[in-house]
Design an enzyme around this catalytic site. Sequence first.
Site, PDB file in Angstrom:
ATOM      1  N   ASP A  47       0.819  -1.220   0.000  1.00 38.08           N
ATOM      2  CA  ASP A  47       0.000   0.000   0.000  1.00 38.08           C
ATOM      3  C   ASP A  47       0.852   1.269   0.000  1.00 38.08           C
ATOM      4  O   ASP A  47       0.365   2.351  -0.244  1.00 38.08           O
ATOM      5  CB  ASP A  47      -0.927  -0.004   1.216  1.00 38.08           C
ATOM      6  CG  ASP A  47      -0.143  -0.186   2.506  1.00 38.08           C
ATOM      7  OD1 ASP A  47       1.013  -0.667   2.425  1.00 38.08           O
ATOM      8  OD2 ASP A  47      -0.665   0.160   3.578  1.00 38.08           O
ATOM      9  N   ARG A  56      50.241 -29.992  -9.825  1.00 37.11           N
ATOM     10  CA  ARG A  56      50.821 -31.151  -9.133  1.00 37.11           C
ATOM     11  C   ARG A  56      51.137 -32.263 -10.147  1.00 37.11           C
ATOM     12  O   ARG A  56      50.919 -33.427  -9.898  1.00 37.11           O
ATOM     13  CB  ARG A  56      49.884 -31.682  -8.045  1.00 37.11           C
ATOM     14  CG  ARG A  56      50.654 -32.330  -6.906  1.00 37.11           C
ATOM     15  CD  ARG A  56      49.766 -33.106  -5.976  1.00 37.11           C
ATOM     16  NE  ARG A  56      50.475 -33.494  -4.781  1.00 37.11           N
ATOM     17  CZ  ARG A  56      50.242 -34.596  -4.094  1.00 37.11           C
ATOM     18  NH1 ARG A  56      49.292 -35.417  -4.458  1.00 37.11           N
ATOM     19  NH2 ARG A  56      50.923 -34.876  -3.011  1.00 37.11           N
ATOM     20  N   ASP A  81      40.745 -38.801  -2.576  1.00 37.25           N
ATOM     21  CA  ASP A  81      41.433 -37.501  -2.646  1.00 37.25           C
ATOM     22  C   ASP A  81      41.165 -36.818  -3.979  1.00 37.25           C
ATOM     23  O   ASP A  81      40.732 -37.456  -4.956  1.00 37.25           O
ATOM     24  CB  ASP A  81      42.942 -37.745  -2.460  1.00 37.25           C
ATOM     25  CG  ASP A  81      43.653 -36.558  -1.827  1.00 37.25           C
ATOM     26  OD1 ASP A  81      43.104 -35.440  -1.857  1.00 37.25           O
ATOM     27  OD2 ASP A  81      44.772 -36.755  -1.317  1.00 37.25           O
ATOM     28  N   ASP A  97      45.487 -30.220   5.290  1.00 37.22           N
ATOM     29  CA  ASP A  97      46.820 -30.833   5.364  1.00 37.22           C
ATOM     30  C   ASP A  97      47.638 -30.202   6.488  1.00 37.22           C
ATOM     31  O   ASP A  97      48.737 -30.671   6.792  1.00 37.22           O
ATOM     32  CB  ASP A  97      47.562 -30.675   4.030  1.00 37.22           C
ATOM     33  CG  ASP A  97      47.139 -31.749   3.038  1.00 37.22           C
ATOM     34  OD1 ASP A  97      46.514 -32.734   3.460  1.00 37.22           O
ATOM     35  OD2 ASP A  97      47.433 -31.592   1.840  1.00 37.22           O
TER      36      ASP A  97
HETATM   37  C1  GLA Z   1      46.731 -34.664  -0.359  1.00 36.38           C
HETATM   38  C2  GLA Z   1      46.108 -35.092   0.945  1.00 36.38           C
HETATM   39  C3  GLA Z   1      47.156 -35.675   1.853  1.00 36.38           C
HETATM   40  C4  GLA Z   1      47.830 -36.847   1.186  1.00 36.38           C
HETATM   41  C5  GLA Z   1      48.402 -36.403  -0.143  1.00 36.38           C
HETATM   42  C6  GLA Z   1      48.921 -37.581  -0.938  1.00 36.38           C
HETATM   43  O1  GLA Z   1      47.562 -33.571  -0.179  1.00 36.38           O
HETATM   44  O2  GLA Z   1      45.459 -34.019   1.558  1.00 36.38           O
HETATM   45  O3  GLA Z   1      46.576 -36.082   3.071  1.00 36.38           O
HETATM   46  O4  GLA Z   1      46.899 -37.884   1.012  1.00 36.38           O
HETATM   47  O5  GLA Z   1      47.426 -35.751  -0.949  1.00 36.38           O
HETATM   48  O6  GLA Z   1      49.445 -37.209  -2.153  1.00 36.38           O
END
Ligand code: GLA
Length: 730
Positions: A52, A442, A477, A547
């Site tokens: 309104d 990697r 992983d 990690d």
């Molecule tokens: C990643 C994981 C680790 C390990 C490495 C192996 O970085 O987080 O815990 O498993 O890969 O390459």
Amino acid sequence: MGITYNEQNRTFMLRAADSLYAIAIVDEGYLCHAYYGKNVADEDLTYLLRLDENPFVPSKNNRDRACFLDATYLEYPSFGIGDYRECAFRIIDENGFSATDLRYDSHRIFSGKPKLEGLPATFADENQAQTLEITLKDKRTSLYVTLRYSTFENLPVIARSVSVENKGCVNIHLNSIMSACVDFDEDDYDMITLYGSWARERTASRVPLHHGKQLVDSARGESSHQYNPFFVLCSKNADEETGDAYGFSLVYSGNFKALCEVSQHNSTRAMLGINPLDFEWLLEPNARFDAPEAILVYSDCGLGKMSRTYHDLYREHLIRSKYKYSPRPILINNWEATYFNFDDKKLLDIAKQSAELGIEMLVMDDGWFGHRDSDNSSLGDWFVYESKIKCGLKNLVDEVNALGMKFGIWFEPEMVSPDSELFREHPDWAIQVPDMDMTLCREQYVLDFSRKDVRDCIYGRLKDILKSANIEYVKWDMNRQLTEVGSAMLKANCQRELWHRYVLGVYDMMERLVTDFPDLLLENCSGGGARFDPGMLYYSPQIWCSDDTDAIERLRIQYGTSLCYPPSAMGAHVSVCPNHTSGRWAPFKTRGIVAMAGTFGYELDITKLSDEDKQCVKEQIADYKKYNKLMICGDQYRLGNVNSDRSFDAWIFVSKDKSQAILSVVQIDSRISTHSRRIKISGLDENAFYKNNEDGSVLSGKALKYCGINIKGLYGDFAAKTIYFTKCDN
Ligand code: GLA
């Protein structure tokens, strides 16, 4: 309680525990958002829409419809018709037009909660949840957009998802389909997000909202180390116990966008869904697209209640594993102990020593397959590296089993190394853009998991390994993010679908795994914690947090993670000092206390531990056995905040019946002072009495909460302790 529709004022009221979410259909069929917050009685709330007050309400005065749309609180705003704030829905049709006008078409309310085909989502049976589906229609294209809202018994949660169906006769390209959008009347909020990088995941950041758009997102192909698909809008005064907090969490593991926009009228639009950046989906006639689920939580008692609601919901209605409420085997993982430098003998040495101390499972990490001695080869060649595992996998597992331990194994199924048989045979299986260099990360490429042939081959290899021996745990992983996103199998007008198709492919693989191996304990991981999201929790009850295993760094990481995710899901291990990531030294005891706020395990060369540390392992295992149930089934109350106070952290796990609790305190800076530290303990029954099992003292829950207890100075930086409380008669 539940979901109701009032014909008179055309309002939907969604009541979830003590929260209320109200939606109204207004003149001309616009679907408006009326209210989200604390529950109130059944009243007409449409006045909140201020219809309104607006001089340009289309049904009364159509001369400035855009002005109306740009100010109205819309439940699902589409692009191109006058709402210039961030839109939830955008297409391009065959003629290149992008505007859609979504208006109410129909609705239905029913018990239970439907599944989302191919996507992870929360689940509930007919007695536990109710669902509202509202279908909106764009007349020009015959697109039908269905907004789905489910409420859960006893939890202040709304699970939202969206589907679109093309009932027209021409192709449509979908460019944006967000899972949730909520327009708030105010802008007086803080926004909390989780940011980070490798080894620094999910650090909480809290900033006041400001005019314009503020967002976190991922365009990396996974939810990412950098930002998490989660945010909180909270009142300025919100802390662990007080204030309003609205959580937004996306059950998805790929590209996402989480955004708040403060408008010209000082309202706030909050939005969450698949990142529209580089997203496109071809919707042919009669085809349907399902967007992932977003979980909204409202708390009127601050961040603590919000987090505990997420923890309960995700434990009870998302995680499916038989392990969700049962103690996980205490594991030892050989990664930080050996990296790639191990063989069967070394693993057995670790297993023997571990078994003697009471550890229950050996996990063989990266390096057991192909000819992998470093990270530069063999991903995809999921065959045992015979010169490392000389006795053969079956014999190794049997020997570990004979020690009374379970056996677990590491895979990185989504990846391929350039130096692998798989890549030499099938170079087109990697995600790539023709005639462009493929970016290495990697030293590996990402497999095109949108392709069934690729998934079938990799799954077959995994399955063969898992069937070849008594393997009871898998660490899945994923160690790089996506680049040059292109598929050899997709047509030009579908190439942009690969981001989402890739994620669906990952889900398909994990579904196969947990279906074929229902007793398997699956742990997700992505270069640490780059895929710590609710999508993954649907398949695995635990995810490797980071990690970074440094106990002190972990305080911040685990604090941020706990805002949305249950501690029972946080992969956490005791490792050696100086820590491999940070170089810091923290007492063995402290490392155990911090890891016990997660899944708990070891990641070190146990054959090299001192006798003193070995004794400590035994004590930690005894503590784990005693208190783990409390941690995985109880409620967590955060009593410190490592983000704002770098001098200590504390938390308590309280059993659901409030009969027992375990308090943990970690001192970050030692205090050279005669004064002890006062810690106020929330979460206990205020009307009951509790025995402090350290000194035998008895205090009421009320005194523990409002007066607190004195924790005498612990000697040295990073010292830590736990205190067990039990309910007792005064
Ligand atoms: C990643 C994981 C680790 C390990 C490495 C192996 O970085 O987080 O815990 O498993 O890969 O390459």
